[in-house]
Design a protein around this motif. Structure first.
Motif, mmCIF file in Angstrom:
data_model
loop_
_atom_site.group_PDB
_atom_site.id
_atom_site.type_symbol
_atom_site.label_atom_id
_atom_site.label_comp_id
_atom_site.label_asym_id
_atom_site.label_seq_id
_atom_site.Cartn_x
_atom_site.Cartn_y
_atom_site.Cartn_z
ATOM 1 N N GLY A 29 95.161 1.352 -5.623
ATOM 2 C CA GLY A 29 96.459 2.681 -5.842
ATOM 3 C C GLY A 29 97.021 3.150 -6.279
ATOM 4 N N MET A 30 96.689 2.637 -7.599
ATOM 5 C CA MET A 30 96.654 3.765 -8.842
ATOM 6 C C MET A 30 96.395 5.147 -9.159
ATOM 7 N N ALA A 36 99.718 11.118 -6.738
ATOM 8 C CA ALA A 36 101.908 11.631 -6.154
ATOM 9 C C ALA A 36 102.980 12.294 -7.178
ATOM 10 N N TYR A 37 102.113 11.081 -8.204
ATOM 11 C CA TYR A 37 103.013 12.307 -9.814
ATOM 12 C C TYR A 37 102.611 13.158 -9.853
ATOM 13 N N MET A 171 101.966 3.593 -3.102
ATOM 14 C CA MET A 171 101.699 3.176 -4.232
ATOM 15 C C MET A 171 101.994 4.888 -4.302
ATOM 16 N N GLN A 172 102.091 6.064 -3.484
ATOM 17 C CA GLN A 172 102.251 7.409 -3.669
ATOM 18 C C GLN A 172 104.070 6.963 -3.776
ATOM 19 N N GLY A 173 104.633 6.963 -2.910
ATOM 20 C CA GLY A 173 106.060 6.665 -3.162
ATOM 21 C C GLY A 173 106.698 5.530 -4.896
ATOM 22 N N VAL A 174 105.802 5.014 -5.049
ATOM 23 C CA VAL A 174 106.058 5.036 -6.331
ATOM 24 C C VAL A 174 106.220 6.204 -7.641
ATOM 25 N N GLY A 175 105.156 6.149 -6.978
ATOM 26 C CA GLY A 175 104.558 7.858 -7.695
ATOM 27 C C GLY A 175 105.627 8.920 -7.837
ATOM 28 N N ILE A 176 106.152 8.840 -6.769
ATOM 29 C CA ILE A 176 107.375 10.583 -6.232
ATOM 30 C C ILE A 176 108.353 9.648 -7.550
ATOM 31 N N ILE A 177 108.277 8.407 -7.821
ATOM 32 C CA ILE A 177 109.483 7.723 -8.457
ATOM 33 C C ILE A 177 109.596 8.083 -9.824
ATOM 34 N N PHE A 178 108.319 7.173 -10.505
ATOM 35 C CA PHE A 178 108.191 8.121 -11.597
ATOM 36 C C PHE A 178 108.113 9.457 -12.359
ATOM 37 N N GLY A 223 100.774 12.725 -15.915
ATOM 38 C CA GLY A 223 99.701 12.572 -15.501
ATOM 39 C C GLY A 223 99.133 12.216 -15.037
ATOM 40 N N ALA A 224 97.832 11.709 -16.590
ATOM 41 C CA ALA A 224 96.770 11.820 -16.675
ATOM 42 C C ALA A 224 96.259 10.399 -17.423
ATOM 43 N N LEU A 225 97.425 9.552 -17.793
ATOM 44 C CA LEU A 225 98.032 8.098 -18.692
ATOM 45 C C LEU A 225 97.113 7.002 -17.588
ATOM 46 N N PRO A 226 97.657 7.513 -16.123
ATOM 47 C CA PRO A 226 97.659 6.151 -15.301
ATOM 48 C C PRO A 226 95.771 6.408 -14.784
ATOM 49 N N ALA A 227 95.633 7.513 -14.665
ATOM 50 C CA ALA A 227 94.539 8.007 -14.522
ATOM 51 C C ALA A 227 93.474 7.323 -15.089
#
Length: 539
Positions: A29-30, A36-37, A171-178, A223-227
């Motif tokens: 999910g991450m 998404a982010y 988790m795509q939805g969470v990425g859009i929110i962030f 955007g690189a941080l969660p990856a």
């Protein structure tokens, strides 16, 4: 013919939900959070790029990105995603899910950082460099689609598999929110800092250029941080037991790998695994595949293609809805940093109220209603709301702004509590193990082709913002959703079935008629009574 009685498969299908299942959801999910982010954060800063690097020649004041440049900046990642889906999806079946899974993440990290560093001595050079790196960012994102879906489907048990795959996609939805939240927060910080800077201007049309140039770069690089945070755990995941057993033919290693992460006993059945593998050795371009799964592949491709035309075209009414609801002011009234803040706020509100809830409704109901039920419902509801907006567009825009916003939000809600999620889930379940990643990739690539039509063709048709054109586009999208509804009947319900039953890899042994099951239970009960009677006589 191979039997469905491989213990490694039955153990995976019937395993109780364990901590590692949730760990796998977070790890996969991450990746989707990052996807998404990275895909949506560009929307918050694209107008800022126009103010920084393009000027109105008649006034010399900051301008906007030309249409063709804006399309490249916001859409080049979609082209990269399409290409990455096909390449990494194929590699996932050839080399294994785990080997390829880390490569996609590395590519995403490097490309996100370089997108923010985009350099050049002219506007054309900066934008060209940005587009180059965003293409490769999309390429890495594309690989995440088939691999995340396939890995989650092959780890999960059959009772909760749909929920687990849907949770990864949610988790795509969470990425859009962030994406909206990060852009909002940073722009607010830069606004506060810029007001005390010597270069600050009270004139709203003038950009605070040094601060604004830092802002878009930081937004993209984050955007690189969660990856980066996910990479270690992604590399610790063992190869899926199904791939190791059914594609590599190594039952012993499959048992060892799955036994190391799941509290289930596995047995080594090397001979049965080899028989199972031999019985399912047909290729993608073969008559046997077409006979068994040809319609399924046409169904997953067509529904995802049609859904994404509508899904990525929904922004065409956003430019009317957000200002009407007071979420965005006209660009002549605010400076560049304030514009980023308001665009990000608008994205955040739409995501929180429409997009995000839809994902999680699917997670909850997918094992109750079923995949097809949710998909059919979603297409019908999207068609209904878009038709109302098309017929009553001018009235809604001028006199019923909140109803307009509600219809817009409900369209997003039923896209996600509907085909936007199920088109991701079904290709991960319908196809055999040795071709699962490839078929998911082909289906997802068809979706991205639809996304590019929606983002470029449909929205370009409405660039002059004439109400008649927007109404025509909405009517076309209504028909597109109805066509997606019809194409859904090429698919079959997968709820409650094992992957081998669904794909036919068990040789059809898993699909037993109800009468046969009843007869077998009767025989078993009679044998049990006889056994008890004999034991009583012996005593």
């Amino acid at each position: 013919m191979a039997s469905h009685s491989l213990t490694v498969l039955e153990a995976l299908d019937n395993a109780r939900t364990q901590w590692y299942h949730f760990t796998a959801i977070v790890i996969a999910g991450m990746g989707f959070f990052t996807d998404a982010y990275d895909l949506f954060c560009i929307s918050t800063v694209s107008r800022l790029l126009g103010r920084l690097y393009y000027f109105d020649p008649s006034t010399g004041l900051p301008g906007k990105l030309p249409t063709n440049v804006n399309n490249m900046v916001t859409g080049v990642a979609l082209g990269g995603t399409l290409a990455g889906q096909l390449v990494f999806g194929w590699l996932g079946d050839k080399l294994g899910r785990k080997k390829v899974y880390g490569l996609t993440l590395i590519l995403m990290v490097i490309s996100a950082i370089l997108s923010g560093i985009s350099f050049g001595s002219s506007a054309k050079a900066v934008i060209g460099t940005l587009c180059f790196f965003r293409f490769w960012l999309g390429f890495g994102i594309g690989g995440d689609y088939p691999l995340s879906a396939t890995i989650m489907s092959e780890y999960a048990n059959k009772k909760t598999r749909g929920r687990f795959i849907a949770a990864v996609f949610a988790m795509q939805g969470v990425g859009i929110i962030f994406a909206g939240l990060v852009s909002m927060t940073l722009s607010k910080i830069f606004i506060s800092c810029s007001k005390s800077a010597p270069s600050f201007s009270e004139d709203p049309v003038l950009s605070t250029q040094p601060q604004a140039d830092h802002l878009w770069r930081i937004v993209l690089m984050l955007g690189a941080l969660p990856a980066i945070l996910t990479y270690y755990w992604r590399m610790k995941m063992p190869e899926t037991g199904r791939y190791t057993a059914l594609v590599q033919g190594n039952a012993k290693q499959a048992a060892v790998d799955m036994g190391s992460v799941l509290d289930v006993e596995f047995q080594d059945e090397a001979d049965k695994v080899l028989q199972f593998k031999a019985a399912n050795s047909y290729k993608l371009l073969s008559k046997e595949f077409y006979d068994k799964h040809g319609l399924h592949l046409i169904g997953t491709m067509s529904t995802w293609f049609l859904l994404d035309i509508a899904f990525y075209s929904q922004n065409l009414t956003q430019k009317d809805i957000l200002p009407a609801m007071g979420l965005i002011k006209k660009d002549v009234e605010i400076n560049a940093l304030e514009e980023v803040f308001e665009i990000s706020r608008g994205m955040l509100v739409v995501a929180l109220l429409g997009t995000f809830p839809g994902y999680w409704f699917t997670v909850y109901y997918i094992e109750i209603i079923g995949r097809l039920g949710i998909q059919l419902m979603g297409f019908i509801m999207m068609s209904s709301f878009m038709m109302v907006m098309a017929v009553r567009y001018e009235n809604l825009k001028e006199d019923n702004k909140w109803l307009f916003g509600l219809l817009y939000g409900l369209t997003f809600f039923f896209a996600n509590f509907g085909p936007n999620t199920t088109t991701f889930v079904l290709p991960a379940e319908l196809f055999p193990t040795r071709l699962r990643s490839t078929c998911h990739a082909i289906s997802a690539a068809a979706g991205k082709a639809g996304a590019m039509i929606g983002a470029f063709v449909v929205q370009s048709y409405t660039l002059d913002e004439k109400p008649t054109r927007i109404k025509h586009a909405l009517m076309v999208l209504t028909f597109t959703n109805l066509l997606g509804f019809c194409c859904s009947f090429l698919l079959k319900e997968t709820k409650g079935m094992s992957l081998e039953e669904i794909s036919g890899e068990d040789g059809g042994r898993g699909e037993k008629k109800p009468e046969a099951v009843t007869a077998r239970r009767s025989v078993s009960m009679q044998e049990h009574r006889n056994s008890v009677s004999l034991q009583g006589n012996h005593v």
